[in-house]
Design a protein around this motif. Structure first.
Motif, PDB file in Angstrom:
ATOM      1  N   ASP A 122      27.128  48.264  28.157  1.00 18.17           N
ATOM      2  CA  ASP A 122      27.875  47.507  28.921  1.00 18.17           C
ATOM      3  C   ASP A 122      27.135  46.802  30.200  1.00 18.17           C
ATOM      4  O   ASP A 122      27.353  45.692  30.553  1.00 18.17           O
ATOM      5  CB  ASP A 122      28.907  48.212  29.541  1.00 18.17           C
ATOM      6  N   VAL A 123      25.948  47.641  30.429  1.00 24.31           N
ATOM      7  CA  VAL A 123      24.895  46.824  31.610  1.00 24.31           C
ATOM      8  C   VAL A 123      24.018  45.963  31.023  1.00 24.31           C
ATOM      9  O   VAL A 123      23.644  45.110  31.697  1.00 24.31           O
ATOM     10  CB  VAL A 123      24.204  48.098  32.129  1.00 24.31           C
ATOM     11  N   LEU A 124      23.747  46.028  29.651  1.00 22.01           N
ATOM     12  CA  LEU A 124      22.741  44.877  29.112  1.00 22.01           C
ATOM     13  C   LEU A 124      23.280  43.599  29.321  1.00 22.01           C
ATOM     14  O   LEU A 124      22.343  42.758  29.646  1.00 22.01           O
ATOM     15  CB  LEU A 124      22.731  45.041  27.488  1.00 22.01           C
ATOM     16  N   PRO A 125      24.541  43.231  29.322  1.00 21.73           N
ATOM     17  CA  PRO A 125      24.747  41.776  29.681  1.00 21.73           C
ATOM     18  C   PRO A 125      24.223  41.319  31.345  1.00 21.73           C
ATOM     19  O   PRO A 125      23.916  40.456  31.483  1.00 21.73           O
ATOM     20  CB  PRO A 125      26.255  41.655  29.728  1.00 21.73           C
ATOM     21  N   VAL A 126      24.253  42.426  32.030  1.00 21.57           N
ATOM     22  CA  VAL A 126      24.067  42.197  33.428  1.00 21.57           C
ATOM     23  C   VAL A 126      22.338  42.028  33.400  1.00 21.57           C
ATOM     24  O   VAL A 126      21.862  41.226  34.265  1.00 21.57           O
ATOM     25  CB  VAL A 126      24.376  43.547  34.311  1.00 21.57           C
ATOM     26  N   TYR A 127      21.719  43.069  32.773  1.00 18.21           N
ATOM     27  CA  TYR A 127      20.190  42.770  32.671  1.00 18.21           C
ATOM     28  C   TYR A 127      19.790  41.370  32.065  1.00 18.21           C
ATOM     29  O   TYR A 127      18.842  40.745  32.470  1.00 18.21           O
ATOM     30  CB  TYR A 127      19.620  43.765  31.817  1.00 18.21           C
ATOM     31  N   ASP A 128      20.611  40.783  30.985  1.00 18.06           N
ATOM     32  CA  ASP A 128      20.374  39.451  30.426  1.00 18.06           C
ATOM     33  C   ASP A 128      20.599  38.737  31.474  1.00 18.06           C
ATOM     34  O   ASP A 128      19.610  37.306  31.564  1.00 18.06           O
ATOM     35  CB  ASP A 128      21.181  39.259  29.167  1.00 18.06           C
ATOM     36  N   ASN A 129      21.516  38.536  32.488  1.00 17.54           N
ATOM     37  CA  ASN A 129      21.847  37.514  33.260  1.00 17.54           C
ATOM     38  C   ASN A 129      20.792  37.723  34.531  1.00 17.54           C
ATOM     39  O   ASN A 129      20.285  36.719  35.225  1.00 17.54           O
ATOM     40  CB  ASN A 129      23.468  37.954  34.046  1.00 17.54           C
ATOM     41  N   LEU A 130      20.302  38.600  34.757  1.00 17.21           N
ATOM     42  CA  LEU A 130      19.304  38.761  35.791  1.00 17.21           C
ATOM     43  C   LEU A 130      17.807  38.058  35.367  1.00 17.21           C
ATOM     44  O   LEU A 130      17.390  37.530  35.956  1.00 17.21           O
ATOM     45  CB  LEU A 130      19.062  40.340  36.126  1.00 17.21           C
ATOM     46  N   GLU A 131      17.793  38.601  33.856  1.00 16.81           N
ATOM     47  CA  GLU A 131      16.481  37.851  33.419  1.00 16.81           C
ATOM     48  C   GLU A 131      16.739  36.258  33.436  1.00 16.81           C
ATOM     49  O   GLU A 131      15.829  35.625  33.741  1.00 16.81           O
ATOM     50  CB  GLU A 131      16.496  38.110  32.103  1.00 16.81           C
ATOM     51  N   ARG A 132      17.988  35.583  33.326  1.00 20.71           N
ATOM     52  CA  ARG A 132      17.977  34.328  33.433  1.00 20.71           C
ATOM     53  C   ARG A 132      17.949  33.824  34.759  1.00 20.71           C
ATOM     54  O   ARG A 132      17.619  32.779  35.155  1.00 20.71           O
ATOM     55  CB  ARG A 132      19.409  33.990  32.577  1.00 20.71           C
ATOM     56  N   ALA A 133      18.461  34.588  35.767  1.00 22.15           N
ATOM     57  CA  ALA A 133      18.701  34.196  37.185  1.00 22.15           C
ATOM     58  C   ALA A 133      17.111  33.966  37.593  1.00 22.15           C
ATOM     59  O   ALA A 133      16.753  33.073  38.304  1.00 22.15           O
ATOM     60  CB  ALA A 133      19.238  35.120  38.030  1.00 22.15           C
ATOM     61  N   ILE A 134      16.279  35.088  37.271  1.00 19.48           N
ATOM     62  CA  ILE A 134      14.806  34.915  37.619  1.00 19.48           C
ATOM     63  C   ILE A 134      14.300  33.683  37.111  1.00 19.48           C
ATOM     64  O   ILE A 134      13.508  33.163  37.647  1.00 19.48           O
ATOM     65  CB  ILE A 134      14.213  36.249  37.275  1.00 19.48           C
ATOM     66  N   ALA A 135      14.448  33.651  35.741  1.00 15.34           N
ATOM     67  CA  ALA A 135      13.716  32.339  35.008  1.00 15.34           C
ATOM     68  C   ALA A 135      14.223  31.092  35.741  1.00 15.34           C
ATOM     69  O   ALA A 135      13.495  30.014  35.924  1.00 15.34           O
ATOM     70  CB  ALA A 135      14.202  32.278  33.709  1.00 15.34           C
ATOM     71  N   HIS A 136      15.577  30.918  36.217  1.00 20.06           N
ATOM     72  CA  HIS A 136      16.147  29.831  36.863  1.00 20.06           C
ATOM     73  C   HIS A 136      15.623  29.610  38.288  1.00 20.06           C
ATOM     74  O   HIS A 136      15.184  28.390  38.632  1.00 20.06           O
ATOM     75  CB  HIS A 136      17.585  29.652  36.890  1.00 20.06           C
ATOM     76  N   ALA A 137      15.285  30.678  38.896  1.00 17.38           N
ATOM     77  CA  ALA A 137      14.792  30.769  40.347  1.00 17.38           C
ATOM     78  C   ALA A 137      13.297  30.264  40.182  1.00 17.38           C
ATOM     79  O   ALA A 137      13.032  29.483  41.390  1.00 17.38           O
ATOM     80  CB  ALA A 137      14.776  32.140  40.962  1.00 17.38           C
ATOM     81  N   LEU A 138      12.432  30.481  39.212  1.00 19.43           N
ATOM     82  CA  LEU A 138      11.284  30.019  39.285  1.00 19.43           C
ATOM     83  C   LEU A 138      10.880  28.235  39.206  1.00 19.43           C
ATOM     84  O   LEU A 138      10.120  27.763  39.554  1.00 19.43           O
ATOM     85  CB  LEU A 138      10.518  30.339  37.997  1.00 19.43           C
ATOM     86  N   SER A 139      12.252  27.707  38.528  1.00 23.67           N
ATOM     87  CA  SER A 139      12.032  26.117  38.438  1.00 23.67           C
ATOM     88  C   SER A 139      13.048  25.387  39.252  1.00 23.67           C
ATOM     89  O   SER A 139      12.812  24.271  39.554  1.00 23.67           O
ATOM     90  CB  SER A 139      12.334  25.986  37.013  1.00 23.67           C
ATOM     91  N   ALA A 140      14.141  26.098  39.790  1.00 20.85           N
ATOM     92  CA  ALA A 140      15.165  25.693  40.960  1.00 20.85           C
ATOM     93  C   ALA A 140      14.675  25.523  41.942  1.00 20.85           C
ATOM     94  O   ALA A 140      13.887  26.241  42.730  1.00 20.85           O
ATOM     95  CB  ALA A 140      16.333  26.502  40.592  1.00 20.85           C
ATOM     96  N   GLU A 141      15.122  24.459  42.875  1.00 20.74           N
ATOM     97  CA  GLU A 141      14.823  24.163  44.163  1.00 20.74           C
ATOM     98  C   GLU A 141      16.058  24.388  45.190  1.00 20.74           C
ATOM     99  O   GLU A 141      15.877  24.626  46.491  1.00 20.74           O
ATOM    100  CB  GLU A 141      14.461  22.693  44.339  1.00 20.74           C
ATOM    101  N   ASP A 142      17.275  24.504  44.687  1.00 17.44           N
ATOM    102  CA  ASP A 142      18.442  24.955  45.187  1.00 17.44           C
ATOM    103  C   ASP A 142      18.547  26.326  45.369  1.00 17.44           C
ATOM    104  O   ASP A 142      18.903  27.161  44.370  1.00 17.44           O
ATOM    105  CB  ASP A 142      19.553  24.166  44.334  1.00 17.44           C
TER     106      ASP A 142
END
Length: 250
Positions: A122-142
């Motif tokens: 059940d925690v794996l989706p949370v881990y996946d979302n954190l991975e996506r958030a980190i990837a988005h933070a590297l390219s996002a300016e907002d």
């Protein structure tokens, strides 16, 4: 004178008593011999008077003993077969019990080894979302959108833990409770009395009614008025006595 024609001759003869006794004895001997001869023939023919019954009795007892022996042997064979069957059944039961014990031990080991499998799934989706958030933070300016995404992930994690009865509790503003809180420091607090939780450093967690981790908190410190001034009371004050440092300042 001539004799009369109708006269009969006198035939009366005198017999001695010895002759009579001998005749009677002869008749008795004859009757006794006849009786003994008849008894002998009856005995040979299978009659059961007297001695014949005494001879037949041991034979009947021997036959009865043979029958009893046969019945005893039959019961012994039956008991032996039943005992063998029970012994085989007992061996099967022992083998089944041993197999059950081995399965139970293995299942217990697997249960301990993989106890957190469902939670981790059940925690794996949370881990996946954190991975996506980190990837988005590297390219996002907002940054605000990144913050919103992280808050959503935290909410997802909180809901996932609560589904497994793993829940955080808040300690701020409560009285310090050593059974639920762990003090990591003290600080003066104007708006609350002493020994109150001023703020949380790390949240505490419960699993059902069991404490998994105490909350790490900062506790309000007692204040003391000295020479018209309000100072912080020593943290190591015990039973109204002051430390050596407090006495020097006085």
């Amino acid at each position: 004178m001539n004799p009369k024609k109708n006269d009969k001759p006198d035939l009366t003869t005198e017999i001695s008593q010895d002759v009579i006794n001998e005749a009677v004895a002869s008749v008795e001997r004859h009757e006794r011999i006849s009786s003994e001869s008849g008894l002998h023939r009856e005995t040979e023919a299978g009659a059961a008077p007297g001695d014949a019954q005494e001879v037949a009795a041991p034979q009947d007892e021997a036959i009865a003993l043979q029958e009893q022996l046969k019945e005893a042997l039959l019961r012994a064979d039956t008991a032996e077969a039943k005992l063998k069957s029970e012994h085989e059944r007992l061996l099967r039961s022992v083998a089944e019990l041993e197999n059950f014990r081995k399965r139970a031990v293995k299942e217990a080991e697997d249960a301990r080894k993989y106890a957190g499998e469902k939670l981790l799934r059940d925690v794996l989706p949370v881990y996946d979302n954190l991975e996506r958030a980190i990837a988005h933070a590297l390219s996002a300016e907002d940054f605000s959108s990144f913050k919103t995404g992280v808050e959503m992930i935290r909410k997802l994690l909180t809901d996932t833990l609560e589904r497994h009865h793993f829940k955080a509790f808040t300690a701020t503003g409560e009285a310090f409770d050593p059974s639920r809180h762990e003090a990591v420091g003290t600080e003066p607090a104007e708006a609350m009395p002493a020994n109150q939780v001023v703020r949380e450093v790390v949240k505490g967690f419960m699993l059902h009614d069991r404490l998994i981790r105490p909350a790490l908190v900062v506790v309000s410190q007692e204040k003391k008025e000295v020479a018209g001034e309000i100072t912080d009371a020593p943290a190591n004050k015990v039973d109204g006595s002051e430390t050596a440092e407090g006495n020097e300042s006085t």
